[in-house]
Each structure stands twice: as C-alpha cells, then as structure tokens.
Enzyme design. Structure first.
Site, PDB file in Angstrom:
ATOM      1  N   HIS A   1       0.857  -1.189   0.000  1.00 16.22           N
ATOM      2  CA  HIS A   1       0.000   0.000   0.000  1.00 16.22           C
ATOM      3  C   HIS A   1       0.886   1.228   0.000  1.00 16.22           C
ATOM      4  O   HIS A   1       2.095   1.122   0.247  1.00 16.22           O
ATOM      5  CB  HIS A   1      -0.894   0.007   1.249  1.00 16.22           C
ATOM      6  CG  HIS A   1      -0.086   0.085   2.515  1.00 16.22           C
ATOM      7  ND1 HIS A   1       0.390  -1.041   3.161  1.00 16.22           N
ATOM      8  CD2 HIS A   1       0.391   1.135   3.205  1.00 16.22           C
ATOM      9  CE1 HIS A   1       1.113  -0.669   4.205  1.00 16.22           C
ATOM     10  NE2 HIS A   1       1.134   0.651   4.257  1.00 16.22           N
TER      11      HIS A   1
ATOM     12  N   HIS B   1       5.819   6.143  -0.758  1.00 19.49           N
ATOM     13  CA  HIS B   1       6.624   4.922  -0.853  1.00 19.49           C
ATOM     14  C   HIS B   1       5.761   3.695  -0.588  1.00 19.49           C
ATOM     15  O   HIS B   1       4.699   3.794   0.025  1.00 19.49           O
ATOM     16  CB  HIS B   1       7.786   4.962   0.149  1.00 19.49           C
ATOM     17  CG  HIS B   1       7.339   4.843   1.579  1.00 19.49           C
ATOM     18  ND1 HIS B   1       6.858   5.921   2.300  1.00 19.49           N
ATOM     19  CD2 HIS B   1       7.267   3.781   2.415  1.00 19.49           C
ATOM     20  CE1 HIS B   1       6.523   5.514   3.516  1.00 19.49           C
ATOM     21  NE2 HIS B   1       6.758   4.217   3.613  1.00 19.49           N
TER      22      HIS B   1
HETATM   23  P1  ATP Z   1       5.093  -3.562  11.757  1.00 21.01           P
HETATM   24  O1  ATP Z   1       4.956  -2.329  12.605  1.00 21.01           O
HETATM   25  O2  ATP Z   1       4.711  -4.829  12.450  1.00 21.01           O
HETATM   26  O3  ATP Z   1       6.419  -3.664  11.098  1.00 21.01           O
HETATM   27  P2  ATP Z   1       3.602  -2.134   9.762  1.00 21.01           P
HETATM   28  O4  ATP Z   1       4.554  -1.011  10.028  1.00 21.01           O
HETATM   29  O5  ATP Z   1       3.348  -2.555   8.361  1.00 21.01           O
HETATM   30  O6  ATP Z   1       4.014  -3.429  10.574  1.00 21.01           O
HETATM   31  P3  ATP Z   1       1.836  -0.408  11.129  1.00 21.01           P
HETATM   32  O7  ATP Z   1       2.926  -0.077  12.092  1.00 21.01           O
HETATM   33  O8  ATP Z   1       0.446  -0.550  11.668  1.00 21.01           O
HETATM   34  O9  ATP Z   1       2.195  -1.750  10.375  1.00 21.01           O
HETATM   35  O10 ATP Z   1       1.841   0.701  10.003  1.00 21.01           O
HETATM   36  C1  ATP Z   1       0.868   0.782   9.009  1.00 21.01           C
HETATM   37  C2  ATP Z   1       1.378   1.699   7.920  1.00 21.01           C
HETATM   38  O11 ATP Z   1       1.604   3.010   8.419  1.00 21.01           O
HETATM   39  C3  ATP Z   1       2.729   1.269   7.316  1.00 21.01           C
HETATM   40  O12 ATP Z   1       2.768   1.721   5.977  1.00 21.01           O
HETATM   41  C4  ATP Z   1       3.720   2.050   8.137  1.00 21.01           C
HETATM   42  O13 ATP Z   1       4.925   2.279   7.412  1.00 21.01           O
HETATM   43  C5  ATP Z   1       2.973   3.356   8.346  1.00 21.01           C
HETATM   44  N1  ATP Z   1       3.376   3.948   9.621  1.00 21.01           N
HETATM   45  C6  ATP Z   1       3.492   3.316  10.806  1.00 21.01           C
HETATM   46  N2  ATP Z   1       3.840   4.161  11.791  1.00 21.01           N
HETATM   47  C7  ATP Z   1       3.950   5.360  11.208  1.00 21.01           C
HETATM   48  C8  ATP Z   1       4.285   6.651  11.672  1.00 21.01           C
HETATM   49  N3  ATP Z   1       4.565   6.900  12.953  1.00 21.01           N
HETATM   50  N4  ATP Z   1       4.298   7.650  10.772  1.00 21.01           N
HETATM   51  C9  ATP Z   1       4.011   7.457   9.476  1.00 21.01           C
HETATM   52  N5  ATP Z   1       3.680   6.254   8.967  1.00 21.01           N
HETATM   53  C10 ATP Z   1       3.650   5.225   9.822  1.00 21.01           C
END
Ligand code: ATP
Ligand code: MG
Length: 182
Positions: free
Chosen positions: A39, A124
């Site tokens: 995504h 990205h």
């Molecule tokens: P994991 O944390 O287990 O590695 P994930 O990062 O895919 O998995 P989430 O942390 O729920 O899952 O994040 C969902 C989406 O939002 C991902 O695209 C992640 O890169 C983005 N994301 C997560 N935290 C932030 C943040 N603090 N700021 C911007 N984007 C974020």
C-alpha cells in the site's frame, strides 16, 4: 484501534512490485511484506476510537470528490533507518494528482480534529522491514510498469508476531467518486 489511510495498488502493479521484491530477496535479508499488504500510506492515524474513525471517513468524503486516480511511477529504492536494520521501500514519483489528494486530505483531517503522524510525506511502498542492505550495488532490477491507483482505504492494522495484518474499514473509488462495498 490502530488505523491508517492508504492508496491500494492495482493488481498488475502489485504483481510487478512482488516480482521486484522477489529479485531483491535474493540479495537482501529481511522480513519481506506479503503482496496483499502492499500500500501507499497517505496518513498514519494510529489509535482512534469510533468517533475519530467516523471523522476520518468524513475527511475522505470531504476531499475525494474533487480528486482523480493517482499515477504510480516507481522512482527508485530507498530506506528508512540504518543499513543494518532498514525499512526498504520503493519510491513513487511525486505528481499533481497525488499532491492534490494527500495535502487536502491531511488538511481535512486537521479541520475535523483527527490526529495523524505529521512527518513530511514521502510516497513509498514498503517492501521489507528489518532489512540488512548489502554495501555493494544491487543487481539490475525490473521495476513496476506505470499504473494508477483508484482506491483510497482506511485500514485497521493489527500487530501480530510475524508482522501487521491490515483489514479495510472504508473504501472510496477515486474514479467513480463513491464509497465502495468492503
Ligand atoms: P510492523 O509495525 O509490524 O512492522 P507495519 O509497520 O506494516 O508493521 P503499522 O505499524 O500498523 O504496520 O503501520 C501501518 C502503515 O503506516 C505502514 O505503511 C507504516 O509504514 C505506516 N506507519 C506506521 N507508523 C507510522 C508513523 N509513525 N508515521 C508514518 N507512517 C507510519
Ligand atoms: Mg510499523
């Protein structure tokens, strides 16, 4: 619940991203994302309650009727973090349709009092986490063919042992200009 707003990738583009990730996984150790998790995050909301979720959906409905499908053109690989423990991603070239979606959407979230991570937006697609990037150059890679994204989605993210699982809570079609059934 933990939520974020993202563009979904059309099947052909996602298949090309998966092929690229497969090539990379021969050279790079890391936790590669499942293809169905690809995504492009527009706004990371984090923990919201039902009222904030309704406001986030209203912000999408405020913004998206005047938006268009978003061109997707890969413009290279990048990383967040250290090379020894990186988030490895595929960059998407900035374009007017994307700018006319993401910034008005973020403004609408602010207007409706919905908090989100305000780090500078960088378009990205995350390919792998905990990646150990080699110091030498990567082999020639086949990048995704240009396409466009038509679906903006609010996802619920559940953190599990081997990575997050995403579930759509609301979908909006940027071509038909209406909400889509889940
Ligand atoms: P994991 O944390 O287990 O590695 P994930 O990062 O895919 O998995 P989430 O942390 O729920 O899952 O994040 C969902 C989406 O939002 C991902 O695209 C992640 O890169 C983005 N994301 C997560 N935290 C932030 C943040 N603090 N700021 C911007 N984007 C974020
Ligand atoms: Mg995360």
């Amino acid at each position: 619940m933990r939520t974020f707003i993202a563009l979904e990738l059309p099947d052909g583009f996602a298949a090309d991203v998966a092929a690229l990730a497969r090539q990379l996984s021969a050279e790079v150790e890391g936790r590669f994302m499942r293809r169905e998790s690809y995504h492009l995050t527009l706004a990371f909301l984090g923990d919201v309650d039902e009222a904030e979720l309704a406001s986030a959906i209203a912000a999408i409905e405020d913004t998206c009727p005047s938006c268009s499908p978003v061109p997707l053109r890969a413009d290279g690989l990048g990383k967040f973090g250290r090379s020894s423990d990186a988030t490895l991603w595929l960059g998407i070239a900035p374009n007017p349709e994307l700018d006319d979606l993401v910034y008005p959407l973020r403004d609408a979230l602010v207007d409706r009092g919905v908090d989100f991570d305000e780090k500078t937006f960088k378009a990205h697609i995350t390919l792998a986490r905990r990646a150990k990037l080699p110091s030498g150059s990567l082999p020639p890679l086949e990048f995704p063919r240009d396409d466009s994204a038509t679906c903006i989605t609010v996802f619920k993210s559940t953190l599990e042992k081997d990575g997050a699982v995403y579930k759509p809570l609301f979908r909006y079609d940027l071509e038909a200009h209406r909400a889509l059934p889940l």
